[in-house]
Design a protein around this motif. Structure first.
Motif, mmCIF file in Angstrom:
data_model
loop_
_atom_site.group_PDB
_atom_site.id
_atom_site.type_symbol
_atom_site.label_atom_id
_atom_site.label_comp_id
_atom_site.label_asym_id
_atom_site.label_seq_id
_atom_site.Cartn_x
_atom_site.Cartn_y
_atom_site.Cartn_z
ATOM 1 N N ALA A 1 0.827 -1.201 0.000
ATOM 2 C CA ALA A 1 0.000 0.000 0.000
ATOM 3 C C ALA A 1 0.863 1.253 0.000
ATOM 4 C CB ALA A 1 -0.937 -0.002 1.210
ATOM 5 N N ARG A 2 1.981 1.188 0.739
ATOM 6 C CA ARG A 2 2.870 2.355 0.787
ATOM 7 C C ARG A 2 3.560 2.563 -0.557
ATOM 8 N NH1 ARG A 2 3.140 7.193 1.982
ATOM 9 N NH2 ARG A 2 5.102 8.042 2.733
ATOM 10 N N ARG A 3 3.957 1.483 -1.198
ATOM 11 C CA ARG A 3 4.563 1.611 -2.532
ATOM 12 C C ARG A 3 3.574 2.247 -3.503
ATOM 13 N NH1 ARG A 3 8.962 -2.535 -3.174
ATOM 14 N NH2 ARG A 3 8.363 -2.936 -5.317
ATOM 15 N N ASP A 4 2.308 1.860 -3.382
ATOM 16 C CA ASP A 4 1.294 2.432 -4.269
ATOM 17 C C ASP A 4 1.074 3.910 -3.974
ATOM 18 O OD1 ASP A 4 -0.738 1.877 -6.382
ATOM 19 O OD2 ASP A 4 -2.096 2.607 -4.836
ATOM 20 N N ASP A 5 1.249 4.332 -2.719
ATOM 21 C CA ASP A 5 1.136 5.762 -2.390
ATOM 22 C C ASP A 5 2.052 6.595 -3.279
ATOM 23 O OD1 ASP A 5 -0.673 5.324 -0.341
ATOM 24 O OD2 ASP A 5 0.842 5.379 1.243
ATOM 25 N N PHE A 6 3.256 6.108 -3.510
ATOM 26 C CA PHE A 6 4.228 6.864 -4.299
ATOM 27 C C PHE A 6 3.777 6.992 -5.744
ATOM 28 C CE2 PHE A 6 6.441 6.345 -0.507
ATOM 29 C CZ PHE A 6 7.621 7.073 -0.516
ATOM 30 N N LEU A 7 3.167 5.933 -6.277
ATOM 31 C CA LEU A 7 2.639 6.001 -7.640
ATOM 32 C C LEU A 7 1.437 6.937 -7.712
ATOM 33 C CD1 LEU A 7 2.946 2.217 -8.517
ATOM 34 C CD2 LEU A 7 4.338 4.081 -9.442
ATOM 35 N N VAL A 8 0.612 6.925 -6.682
ATOM 36 C CA VAL A 8 -0.526 7.851 -6.631
ATOM 37 C C VAL A 8 -0.024 9.290 -6.612
ATOM 38 C CG1 VAL A 8 -2.421 8.664 -5.169
ATOM 39 C CG2 VAL A 8 -2.113 6.212 -5.559
ATOM 40 N N THR A 9 1.037 9.547 -5.881
ATOM 41 C CA THR A 9 1.594 10.896 -5.836
ATOM 42 C C THR A 9 2.162 11.292 -7.193
ATOM 43 O OG1 THR A 9 2.032 10.824 -3.461
ATOM 44 C CG2 THR A 9 3.357 12.347 -4.755
ATOM 45 N N PHE A 10 2.803 10.361 -7.892
ATOM 46 C CA PHE A 10 3.246 10.652 -9.261
ATOM 47 C C PHE A 10 2.058 11.041 -10.127
ATOM 48 C CE2 PHE A 10 3.739 9.064 -13.623
ATOM 49 C CZ PHE A 10 4.761 9.890 -14.060
ATOM 50 N N ASP A 11 0.971 10.287 -10.032
ATOM 51 C CA ASP A 11 -0.232 10.626 -10.803
ATOM 52 C C ASP A 11 -0.744 12.021 -10.436
ATOM 53 O OD1 ASP A 11 -0.120 8.125 -11.986
ATOM 54 O OD2 ASP A 11 -1.625 7.233 -10.649
ATOM 55 N N ARG A 12 -0.669 12.366 -9.160
ATOM 56 C CA ARG A 12 -1.111 13.696 -8.728
ATOM 57 C C ARG A 12 -0.262 14.786 -9.368
ATOM 58 N NH1 ARG A 12 -2.367 13.723 -2.204
ATOM 59 N NH2 ARG A 12 -4.227 12.402 -2.256
ATOM 60 N N LEU A 13 1.025 14.540 -9.466
ATOM 61 C CA LEU A 13 1.918 15.518 -10.094
ATOM 62 C C LEU A 13 1.565 15.710 -11.561
ATOM 63 C CD1 LEU A 13 5.235 14.318 -8.444
ATOM 64 C CD2 LEU A 13 4.224 16.587 -8.131
ATOM 65 N N VAL A 14 1.288 14.613 -12.248
ATOM 66 C CA VAL A 14 0.886 14.695 -13.652
ATOM 67 C C VAL A 14 -0.411 15.487 -13.774
ATOM 68 C CG1 VAL A 14 0.076 13.355 -15.628
ATOM 69 C CG2 VAL A 14 2.101 12.610 -14.355
ATOM 70 N N ASP A 15 -1.393 15.162 -12.943
ATOM 71 C CA ASP A 15 -2.676 15.868 -12.988
ATOM 72 C C ASP A 15 -2.496 17.351 -12.684
ATOM 73 O OD1 ASP A 15 -3.929 13.486 -13.559
ATOM 74 O OD2 ASP A 15 -4.621 13.127 -11.509
ATOM 75 N N LEU A 16 -1.631 17.662 -11.724
ATOM 76 C CA LEU A 16 -1.385 19.062 -11.375
ATOM 77 C C LEU A 16 -0.740 19.800 -12.540
ATOM 78 C CD1 LEU A 16 -1.359 21.307 -9.213
ATOM 79 C CD2 LEU A 16 0.887 20.444 -8.503
ATOM 80 N N ALA A 17 0.204 19.153 -13.212
ATOM 81 C CA ALA A 17 0.848 19.781 -14.366
ATOM 82 C C ALA A 17 -0.177 20.114 -15.449
ATOM 83 C CB ALA A 17 1.927 18.854 -14.916
ATOM 84 N N LEU A 18 -1.123 19.213 -15.680
ATOM 85 C CA LEU A 18 -2.154 19.462 -16.677
ATOM 86 C C LEU A 18 -3.122 20.544 -16.215
ATOM 87 C CD1 LEU A 18 -2.895 15.770 -17.718
ATOM 88 C CD2 LEU A 18 -1.563 17.475 -18.992
ATOM 89 N N GLU A 19 -3.488 20.487 -14.945
ATOM 90 C CA GLU A 19 -4.422 21.480 -14.401
ATOM 91 C C GLU A 19 -3.833 22.886 -14.461
ATOM 92 O OE1 GLU A 19 -5.849 22.726 -9.950
ATOM 93 O OE2 GLU A 19 -5.682 20.590 -10.394
ATOM 94 N N ARG A 20 -2.535 23.000 -14.146
ATOM 95 C CA ARG A 20 -1.901 24.324 -14.122
ATOM 96 C C ARG A 20 -1.327 24.733 -15.478
ATOM 97 N NH1 ARG A 20 -1.065 25.756 -8.664
ATOM 98 N NH2 ARG A 20 -0.328 27.735 -9.522
ATOM 99 N N GLU A 21 -1.526 23.897 -16.485
ATOM 100 C CA GLU A 21 -1.124 24.201 -17.858
ATOM 101 C C GLU A 21 0.348 24.594 -17.948
ATOM 102 O OE1 GLU A 21 -3.943 27.125 -19.188
ATOM 103 O OE2 GLU A 21 -5.450 25.608 -19.640
ATOM 104 N N VAL A 22 1.201 23.778 -17.339
ATOM 105 C CA VAL A 22 2.633 24.057 -17.391
ATOM 106 C C VAL A 22 3.172 23.675 -18.768
ATOM 107 C CG1 VAL A 22 2.832 23.650 -14.912
ATOM 108 C CG2 VAL A 22 3.418 21.810 -16.514
ATOM 109 N N ASP A 23 4.346 24.188 -19.063
ATOM 110 C CA ASP A 23 4.990 23.883 -20.342
ATOM 111 C C ASP A 23 6.005 22.750 -20.215
ATOM 112 O OD1 ASP A 23 3.855 26.217 -21.902
ATOM 113 O OD2 ASP A 23 4.854 27.295 -20.280
ATOM 114 N N LEU A 24 6.683 22.681 -19.057
ATOM 115 C CA LEU A 24 7.702 21.663 -18.823
ATOM 116 C C LEU A 24 7.419 20.944 -17.518
ATOM 117 C CD1 LEU A 24 10.948 23.699 -19.688
ATOM 118 C CD2 LEU A 24 9.593 22.262 -21.235
ATOM 119 N N PHE A 25 7.725 19.664 -17.495
ATOM 120 C CA PHE A 25 7.574 18.822 -16.303
ATOM 121 C C PHE A 25 8.972 18.313 -15.976
ATOM 122 C CE2 PHE A 25 6.688 14.720 -14.247
ATOM 123 C CZ PHE A 25 5.640 15.015 -13.377
ATOM 124 N N LEU A 26 9.636 18.935 -15.005
ATOM 125 C CA LEU A 26 11.027 18.642 -14.702
ATOM 126 C C LEU A 26 11.141 17.664 -13.546
ATOM 127 C CD1 LEU A 26 12.619 22.235 -14.775
ATOM 128 C CD2 LEU A 26 12.055 20.722 -16.698
#
Length: 376
Positions: free
Chosen positions: A25-50
């Protein structure tokens, strides 16, 4: 102006054997957080994902973790966001089996050279962007920090570095991989340096001008990374950079202390622990204070752990100053002699060793309380 999301030290696919049946479950938390970062990048309309290093916790992560990343990065590319990946110390490229040598990440810019011979060039919103970064290799990267210097070209100049800032709060207890100074950072004359390696958020600035940032780990990997976890949303133009800190973590790690002297017995201790409970909390709890009888930490864990995602209890109580010890210290018995010898020993050792001696002393006292003293 361009906007970018800057993260680092995601450590996807890390192992957590100490969590027992909660590890997956903890390992999956990290993948969920990665997904959150992707969603945030799309929501905030960023140009680069570093990603400034250690996207993965090892150079050979599991296939499901890699596929999750590929899917997330692909969703960014489809919306016009360019992922920029820098290998770190955990997901290094020093072996031919490295994930970055064996796996394609279509549409992403991978900064995997041993030095910056020439920056990668992108066009973002009609403006040239030069990307500086290198994947460390012991000999091939000798002097590579010097290749981070801004090139003479009209553009926005962005660096990525998985390295250690001398003087950082984390300098004394983390590995000093690719150490650099603020003087070196100033000398590179970059518009923004996206940093990774240190796991707590820190903006590097001088005279009100942002030079770079450590976003910290977006999901806490170990104790020492307590509290909220962040990424950085960076707005950048020719006049400078501004950094917005955005919370992204799935669960929190915290450390706490309960003084048993104020709890009024076992039930009071249980109540105090229950008051801290949260299903999204990983808590390392230290019990302190002077006690007359040893604390049964395993029993406390059994009663309280269900209120937490993970609970650790560390016994830091003191029996050496208890009434029981004071009473037996004057005895002409084996246990009386023992207490006097231990007290003499405690006065001679460094303070940082006394906790370990106190813990051993508690174990012996359990037996003294079970069996009376014997004449010396």
């Amino acid at each position: 102006m361009i906007r970018l999301l800057h993260t680092a030290d995601l450590h996807l696919d890390a192992a957590f054997p100490s969590l027992g049946d909660r590890e997956e479950a903890r390992r999956d938390d990290f993948l969920v957080t990665f997904d959150r970062l992707v969603d945030l990048a799309l929501e905030r309309e960023v140009d680069l994902f570093l990603v400034a290093g250690d996207l993965f916790d090892s150079w050979q992560p599991s296939l499901p973790a890699v596929e999750r990343v590929q899917a997330g990065l692909q969703s960014l590319v489809e919306e016009g966001v360019v992922p920029v990946l820098l290998p770190g110390t955990h997901d290094c490229v020093t072996t031919e089996e490295s994930v970055y040598r064996k796996t394609a990440f279509p549409g992403a810019v991978l900064l995997d050279g041993p030095r910056v011979d020439e920056p990668a060039v992108l066009s973002v919103r009609g403006q040239d962007v030069l990307l500086y970064g290198f994947a460390f290799r012991a000999h091939a990267s000798e002097g590579a920090l010097g290749t981070m210097v801004r090139r003479d070209r009209e553009a926005l100049h962005i660096g990525l570095l998985h390295g250690s800032r001398q003087g950082s709060p984390e300098w004394d207890y983390r590995q000093k991989d690719l150490p650099f100074t603020m003087e070196e950072l100033r000398g590179w004359e970059l518009d923004y340096l996206a940093l990774g390696h240190y796991h707590n958020f820190e903006i590097l600035e001088e005279d009100g001008r942002v030079l770079g940032c450590y976003p910290g780990s977006p999901e806490a990997k170990r104790f020492g990374e307590e509290g909220q976890r962040w990424c950085a949303i960076v707005s950048l133009d020719g006049t400078g950079a501004s950094v917005e800190r955005v919370e992204v973590g799935r669960r929190r790690l915290e450390k706490g202390t309960i003084d048993l002297g104020a709890c009024g017995g076992q039930e009071g201790v249980v109540g105090a622990i229950d008051d801290l409970a949260s299903p999204d909390l990983l808590l390392r709890l230290s019990l302190t204070g002077i006690v007359e009888t040893p604390i049964e930490t395993e029993r406390l864990l059994e009663r309280c752990r269900d209120g937490f995602f993970h609970l650790e209890i560390r016994d830091r109580t003191r029996m050496f100053d208890s009434r029981f010890v004071q009473q037996i210290e004057e005895e002409e018995t084996v246990r009386g002699v023992f207490v006097r010898k231990v007290r003499e020993f405690m006065e001679q050792i460094p303070s940082n060793e006394r906790e370990e001696v106190e813990a051993a002393f508690r174990e012996v006292l359990v037996r003294f309380q079970s069996f009376g003293g014997r004449q010396a």
